[in-house]
Design a protein around this motif. Sequence first.
Motif, mmCIF file in Angstrom:
data_model
loop_
_atom_site.group_PDB
_atom_site.id
_atom_site.type_symbol
_atom_site.label_atom_id
_atom_site.label_comp_id
_atom_site.label_asym_id
_atom_site.label_seq_id
_atom_site.Cartn_x
_atom_site.Cartn_y
_atom_site.Cartn_z
ATOM 1 N N PRO A 1 51.257 62.132 77.588
ATOM 2 C CA PRO A 1 52.591 62.032 78.197
ATOM 3 C C PRO A 1 53.253 60.666 78.063
ATOM 4 C CG PRO A 1 51.178 63.368 79.571
ATOM 5 C CD PRO A 1 50.306 62.830 78.472
ATOM 6 N N ILE A 2 52.472 59.589 78.164
ATOM 7 C CA ILE A 2 53.036 58.244 77.949
ATOM 8 C C ILE A 2 52.250 57.603 76.820
ATOM 9 C CG2 ILE A 2 53.505 55.989 78.955
ATOM 10 C CD1 ILE A 2 53.807 57.335 81.658
ATOM 11 N N ASP A 3 52.904 57.489 75.661
ATOM 12 C CA ASP A 3 52.267 57.129 74.394
ATOM 13 C C ASP A 3 52.970 55.880 73.867
ATOM 14 O OD1 ASP A 3 51.762 56.960 71.607
ATOM 15 O OD2 ASP A 3 51.528 59.116 71.394
ATOM 16 N N ILE A 4 52.361 54.714 74.069
ATOM 17 C CA ILE A 4 52.993 53.434 73.730
ATOM 18 C C ILE A 4 52.177 52.770 72.629
ATOM 19 C CG2 ILE A 4 53.668 51.153 74.598
ATOM 20 C CD1 ILE A 4 54.030 52.458 77.360
ATOM 21 N N VAL B 1 56.705 55.592 72.302
ATOM 22 C CA VAL B 1 57.232 54.250 72.052
ATOM 23 C C VAL B 1 56.532 53.689 70.820
ATOM 24 C CG1 VAL B 1 57.559 51.945 73.000
ATOM 25 C CG2 VAL B 1 57.599 53.938 74.530
ATOM 26 N N ASN B 2 57.295 53.191 69.846
ATOM 27 C CA ASN B 2 56.686 52.582 68.662
ATOM 28 C C ASN B 2 57.692 51.682 67.958
ATOM 29 O OD1 ASN B 2 57.468 55.634 67.719
ATOM 30 N ND2 ASN B 2 57.923 54.163 66.081
ATOM 31 N N GLY B 3 57.193 50.853 67.067
ATOM 32 C CA GLY B 3 58.059 49.957 66.307
ATOM 33 C C GLY B 3 58.689 50.641 65.117
ATOM 34 N N TYR B 4 59.629 49.919 64.523
ATOM 35 C CA TYR B 4 60.249 50.374 63.275
ATOM 36 C C TYR B 4 60.464 49.158 62.404
ATOM 37 C CZ TYR B 4 63.476 52.466 59.934
ATOM 38 O OH TYR B 4 64.073 52.901 58.769
ATOM 39 N N ARG B 5 59.818 49.159 61.238
ATOM 40 C CA ARG B 5 59.804 47.980 60.369
ATOM 41 C C ARG B 5 59.279 46.792 61.160
ATOM 42 N NH1 ARG B 5 65.386 49.201 56.911
ATOM 43 N NH2 ARG B 5 64.541 51.065 55.856
ATOM 44 N N ASP B 6 60.073 45.752 61.340
ATOM 45 C CA ASP B 6 59.562 44.579 62.068
ATOM 46 C C ASP B 6 60.120 44.464 63.477
ATOM 47 O OD1 ASP B 6 57.950 43.680 59.955
ATOM 48 O OD2 ASP B 6 59.684 42.737 58.979
ATOM 49 N N ASP B 7 60.727 45.527 63.993
ATOM 50 C CA ASP B 7 61.288 45.508 65.345
ATOM 51 C C ASP B 7 60.388 46.286 66.287
ATOM 52 O OD1 ASP B 7 63.707 44.041 64.812
ATOM 53 O OD2 ASP B 7 64.465 45.822 63.781
ATOM 54 N N TRP B 8 60.226 45.765 67.503
ATOM 55 C CA TRP B 8 59.336 46.387 68.489
ATOM 56 C C TRP B 8 60.055 46.489 69.826
ATOM 57 C CZ3 TRP B 8 54.980 48.466 66.690
ATOM 58 C CH2 TRP B 8 54.577 48.067 65.408
ATOM 59 N N PRO B 9 60.061 47.655 70.432
ATOM 60 C CA PRO B 9 60.805 47.852 71.691
ATOM 61 C C PRO B 9 60.011 47.371 72.903
ATOM 62 C CG PRO B 9 59.798 49.910 70.999
ATOM 63 C CD PRO B 9 59.465 48.912 69.933
ATOM 64 N N VAL C 1 61.418 56.076 71.869
ATOM 65 C CA VAL C 1 61.944 54.714 72.032
ATOM 66 C C VAL C 1 61.365 53.888 70.893
ATOM 67 C CG1 VAL C 1 62.139 52.760 73.598
ATOM 68 C CG2 VAL C 1 61.966 55.090 74.514
ATOM 69 N N THR C 2 62.214 53.370 70.027
ATOM 70 C CA THR C 2 61.701 52.781 68.797
ATOM 71 C C THR C 2 62.500 51.551 68.386
ATOM 72 O OG1 THR C 2 61.114 53.321 66.499
ATOM 73 C CG2 THR C 2 63.142 54.294 67.346
ATOM 74 N N GLY C 3 61.917 50.753 67.508
ATOM 75 C CA GLY C 3 62.620 49.636 66.881
ATOM 76 C C GLY C 3 63.191 48.623 67.860
ATOM 77 N N LYS C 4 64.510 48.518 67.896
ATOM 78 C CA LYS C 4 65.183 47.492 68.698
ATOM 79 C C LYS C 4 65.406 47.884 70.156
ATOM 80 C CE LYS C 4 67.685 45.759 64.635
ATOM 81 N NZ LYS C 4 69.020 45.500 64.024
ATOM 82 N N ALA C 5 64.857 48.995 70.590
ATOM 83 C CA ALA C 5 65.167 49.516 71.934
ATOM 84 C C ALA C 5 64.403 48.789 73.032
ATOM 85 C CB ALA C 5 64.880 51.014 71.984
ATOM 86 N N ARG C 6 64.574 47.489 73.091
ATOM 87 C CA ARG C 6 63.921 46.682 74.125
ATOM 88 C C ARG C 6 64.514 46.990 75.504
ATOM 89 N NH1 ARG C 6 65.682 43.613 70.214
ATOM 90 N NH2 ARG C 6 67.286 42.696 71.557
ATOM 91 N N ASN C 7 63.721 46.703 76.523
ATOM 92 C CA ASN C 7 64.189 46.791 77.914
ATOM 93 C C ASN C 7 64.730 48.176 78.264
ATOM 94 O OD1 ASN C 7 64.789 43.705 76.969
ATOM 95 N ND2 ASN C 7 64.052 43.809 79.086
#
Length: 481
Positions: free
Chosen positions: A269-272, A237-245, A214-220
């Motif tokens: 298992p859950i890596d945020i 779960v991690n960001g991409y450029r300046d977008d954070w999910p 789950v990356t970048g713009k994948a909010r909610n």
Amino acid sequence: MIKSLRRFAVILFASLFLLLALIFSVFSFTDLVPNDIQRYIKDVLMLRASPTLDRTPGELIRHARQRLAGHPKLEFIALPVLDFVQPFYERPIPNSMLPILGKGWSSQARMESERADFRVASVAELQGAMKQAVAGQRIEILPGTYRVNAILGVNNPGSAEKPILVFASQAGSVLIEVVVSEAFQLNQPYWHFENLHIRGVCDNHDYCEHAFHVTGKARNFILRNNLIEDFAAHVKVNGYRDDWPDDGLIELNTLRNSGPRHTQRPVTPIDIVGASRWRVQDNYVANFAKSDPRTSSFGIFMKGAGFGGRIERNLVVCSTSEISAPGTRVGISFGGGESGQEYCRDRQCVTEHEGGRAINNIVAHCNDMGIDINRSANSFVAHNTLINTGGIDVRGEKSSAMLFGNLYEGLVRARKGGSLREEFSERRSMSEVFRNPDALDLSWATRPDRIPRHKHVADDFCRKSRAEGTQPGALEDGSAC
């Protein structure tokens, strides 16, 4: 008899540690001993620290084993003593199947399929539907077994009022076998997944890294009632450029592995990383280990300069067998093993996580800490029950934590610049409190004294309301949910 043996083990262990400390000091094995351990040994020898209280016995045993390696004469003397002492501190796990205490996925869950916009019966059809789906549409995967050998991605966003849902109408009717690094990669907001069984089947464990990335713009993003097995980081779960999910939810899932992961990749298992306001609740997370004895694995962590994460009402069992197997296993962490600055939300990681909450969790059978706060500020750690773990660690500059109403074995400690405040927590031998704690039979044997209810903890591990005078630990009445 048991108390006498435990007392003897403590004396023997302390004596052994002092002996090893003297050996390391006299023979100057500085190349074998990390600097912090050298300082600690010196503090013990100068009577400025205790051989059993400043470090957990499990930590000292593992360090001793590592430093003895390659010195057969010392191993001949010391290893039998370590073998004798270790089970007193890392108690063997019962051979019987451990209960899951009402957490994780339910194979009985059903969802309405009449409203499906897509019904897919192959991986190609599933990928086509995920690429075409728009806000409000539902993708039903029909019963069967599916082999995923290429990453499944998405094109379009959902919305708060109209999320996009991928589901099986009956939990357990769909098995997705994965032979690539990632099964699902999400970079658009408001995608939900429910009722799926996903299993990594890679012979090479450097693959099967993530079931969900789950990356970048994948909010909610929402992940609900899924069984996910045999990955390194089941949910990444991690960001991409300046977008954070931000604002994701992981609830009522079972995430586990069938054995150690033979990989140098992180096993969590859950890596945020970097994302904020995620809620991780009512999951069962178990049996996460790496085969490399020099590494650490975590059940759940949030790090990377995110904020406001909540980890609540989860059952985390670090090991379901062989608690003393090589490597270290930590239950829940804000901060984890720290983040490279390029992966941090602020590109600095001034703190790894701010304002995280770990509430009403049960953590068991970890050969390291049950709860770990690493360079994370303003953490709230309340009403957790820790069984057969090292305890609670608050470490690193910027780390600060308020501890309230926890019931635990092991240590509570602040080190390397960390600070903590503790109220109404209780350190107890769990065998005195519960009927059979190591088998996760948590019926009360002896109820602890009641404590005031905290205004921010209204219910317990089972979502039962807490009375004004409540019990420490995760359970109000000592029964499974």
